[in-house]
Enzyme design. Structure first.
Site, PDB file in Angstrom:
ATOM      1  N   SER A 277       0.901  -1.110  -0.027  1.00 53.93           N
ATOM      2  CA  SER A 277       0.002  -0.070   0.215  1.00 53.93           C
ATOM      3  C   SER A 277       0.852   1.302   0.261  1.00 53.93           C
ATOM      4  O   SER A 277       1.615   1.407  -0.829  1.00 53.93           O
ATOM      5  CB  SER A 277      -0.953   0.112   1.124  1.00 53.93           C
ATOM      6  OG  SER A 277      -1.981   1.096   1.093  1.00 53.93           O
ATOM      7  N   ASP A 288      10.937   5.066  -9.764  1.00 57.41           N
ATOM      8  CA  ASP A 288      10.601   5.643 -11.106  1.00 57.41           C
ATOM      9  C   ASP A 288      11.578   6.954 -11.481  1.00 57.41           C
ATOM     10  O   ASP A 288      11.724   7.042 -12.562  1.00 57.41           O
ATOM     11  CB  ASP A 288       9.070   6.025 -11.202  1.00 57.41           C
ATOM     12  CG  ASP A 288       8.396   4.747 -11.573  1.00 57.41           C
ATOM     13  OD1 ASP A 288       8.909   3.593 -11.589  1.00 57.41           O
ATOM     14  OD2 ASP A 288       7.111   4.747 -11.732  1.00 57.41           O
ATOM     15  N   LYS A 302      -0.451  -3.974  -3.364  1.00 58.01           N
ATOM     16  CA  LYS A 302      -1.788  -3.578  -2.759  1.00 58.01           C
ATOM     17  C   LYS A 302      -2.015  -2.264  -3.179  1.00 58.01           C
ATOM     18  O   LYS A 302      -1.451  -1.219  -2.602  1.00 58.01           O
ATOM     19  CB  LYS A 302      -2.079  -3.994  -1.263  1.00 58.01           C
ATOM     20  CG  LYS A 302      -3.396  -3.342  -0.803  1.00 58.01           C
ATOM     21  CD  LYS A 302      -3.700  -3.850   0.751  1.00 58.01           C
ATOM     22  CE  LYS A 302      -5.007  -3.472   1.146  1.00 58.01           C
ATOM     23  NZ  LYS A 302      -5.191  -1.775   1.170  1.00 58.01           N
TER      24      LYS A 302
END
Length: 479
Positions: A277, A288, A302
């Site tokens: 999460s 990224d 999740k």
């Protein structure tokens, strides 16, 4: 920044809802009057009908009864009930490593080395490991009578302790792995996590740090705002942190605030299969943007946007309303079972800011895949027996310990004899191969009981193969 509530359910007609409710009440009435055993209506609805309906949606939408909702609110306030003890849980045994200052345990007189024999007249030796863990969790919610064996006492001692709200910081460890290289562990995300992380970084030197390892292993997530604030400490103003997409809502993006002043030191992040999460939002954004090296094993996957809707009767429902995506467009959510929520889970490759390839398909894939240390026969035997903890208890009763303490060959020989007297007699080769590990574990347990668990955790972190790789990835001369 707080994400708005989304809802993608089509509005059913009033007639359909009325008919469905009428059928439900008819079924409940028949059950109440005709079932062989008496039926608790509240239990039938709270634990049966409503959870059954939510399971048709997805595995993560859940209903909170009044007690569960109260626990949720305590978690959001970073509070929990407990006695304030840090314990070592072994098969059939619970040994206190630390009684935190000012907590019910410390006020009652419990101390490191005490072994809890029974709680509320239930002998702990009769419980298997899973039962023991569950029983301990339940016991801390109510007044408990403890029977304790203290190393310096012949007779067993009894304590009656009332639980209290215990502060549970989500940033619970911050120390140096070596000069200039810091380590911070985040156990969850709540409204205070961002502030606590900032304080921990400044405690270690702030911008003067040569590098930092952030440990998100076993971090299940929590309040997304905490992860967004954490990301803003490392990413540049205006960089995207995440995007949100649902079936019937417009795409929404969250970016680093324009006035953010991020740190520039090298960063590594540790993940494992229990990282989920909000933890995946943070690690995915850092990966990224090529801001951190991700180390460990793939995360849980999740990536559901969930909002808690308050209901009557002090109840609530946590409902999935959309999905989270990393800045490069990867879905964090792993594929769900057929017939449940649909999510774009493309098993394709994505690119970081520098052009590196990262994998999609759910969860965050580490840049450096490193497995945790594998247990072997001797390690398992020593851990399950509790001999390391027991030896440490005896040793700390007889010696004064400071933070410069390190086990000597003589102490190792004493421990070998101690273990042999209790039936652990490995080959000479096994002892030689595991010498460094045993010495480290002895130091850790002795620190746990004499200087506190945080000091013991420093020893464990320096021994941890995943931490070692993460620190080396910073390329600042870590040994």
């Amino acid at each position: 920044m707080i994400l708005p509530l989304f809802c993608f359910f089509a509005q059913p007609s009033t007639v359909d809802v009325d008919q469905a409710l009428k059928r439900f009440t008819q079924v409940l009435a028949v059950i109440q009057s005709e079932a062989a055993d008496p039926v608790n209506s509240e239990q039938a609805v709270y634990q049966g009908a409503i959870p059954g309906m939510l399971r048709r949606l997805d595995p993560h939408s859940i209903f909170f009864d009044p007690d569960q909702f109260q626990q949720l609110q305590q978690m959001e306030r970073s509070e929990r009930k407990g006695f304030g003890t840090v314990v070592s849980v072994l098969p059939g045994r619970v040994v206190i490593l630390q009684a935190l200052p000012g907590t019910p345990s410390a006020k009652a007189g419990l101390s490191a080395g005490d072994e809890i024999i029974a709680i509320n007249n239930v002998p702990l030796a009769r419980l298997d490991f899973d039962q023991l863990v569950g029983y301990l969790g339940e016991a801390r919610q109510h007044t408990a009578k403890l029977v304790v064996r203290r190393p310096s006492n012949v007779k067993l001692l009894e304590f009656v302790i009332d639980p209290a709200l215990v502060d549970a910081p989500s940033v619970d460890r911050a120390f140096f792995l070596q000069p200039g290289v810091g380590y911070i562990r985040i156990t969850g995300f709540d409204p205070q996590t961002g502030r606590q992380l900032k304080q921990a970084i400044e405690k270690l030197g702030g911008d003067k740090l040569k590098g930092l390892v952030i440990d998100l292993r076993n971090n299940p997530g929590g309040v997304v705002q905490g992860a967004l604030e954490a990301a803003s400490y490392f990413l540049k103003p205006g960089q995207r942190i995440l995007s949100v997409r649902g079936r019937s809502v417009e795409s929404q993006t969250v970016e680093v605030p324009k006035d953010a002043k991020p740190y520039a030191f090298p960063l590594a992040v540790l993940l494992n299969e229990r990282t989920a999460s909000a933890s995946e939002i943070l690690s995915g954004a850092l990966q990224d943007h090529d801001r951190a090296t991700i180390v460990g094993t793939p995360s849980y996957g999740k990536g559901l946007v969930q909002n808690v809707f308050n209901l009557t009767g002090k109840t609530a429902v946590a409902l999935t309303t959309a999905f989270y995506y990393t800045p490069s467009g990867r879905s964090i959510q792993k594929p769900l079972q057929s017939g449940q929520l649909e999510v774009e889970v493309a098993k394709q490759e994505f690119k970081t800011d520098s052009g590196r390839t990262v994998s999609g398909g759910g969860g965050i894939q580490p840049d450096l895949v490193v497995a945790p240390a594998e247990p072997n026969r001797l390690r398992v035997a020593l851990e399950n027996s509790g001999d390391i903890t027991s030896f440490a208890t005896d040793y700390t009763q007889k010696h004064k310990i400071n933070d410069a303490f390190a086990p000597t060959p003589a102490i190792l020989e004493d421990f070998q004899l101690y273990a042999a007297e209790r039936g652990i007699q490995p080959s000479v080769g096994e002892w030689i191969n595991e010498r460094d590990w045993v010495m480290s574990r002895l130091q850790q347990e002795i620190f746990n009981q004499s200087l506190g668990v945080e000091k013991g955790d420093e020893v464990e972190a320096r021994r941890d193969p995943q931490v070692k790789v993460a620190a080396r990835s910073l390329k600042v001369g870590f040994e």
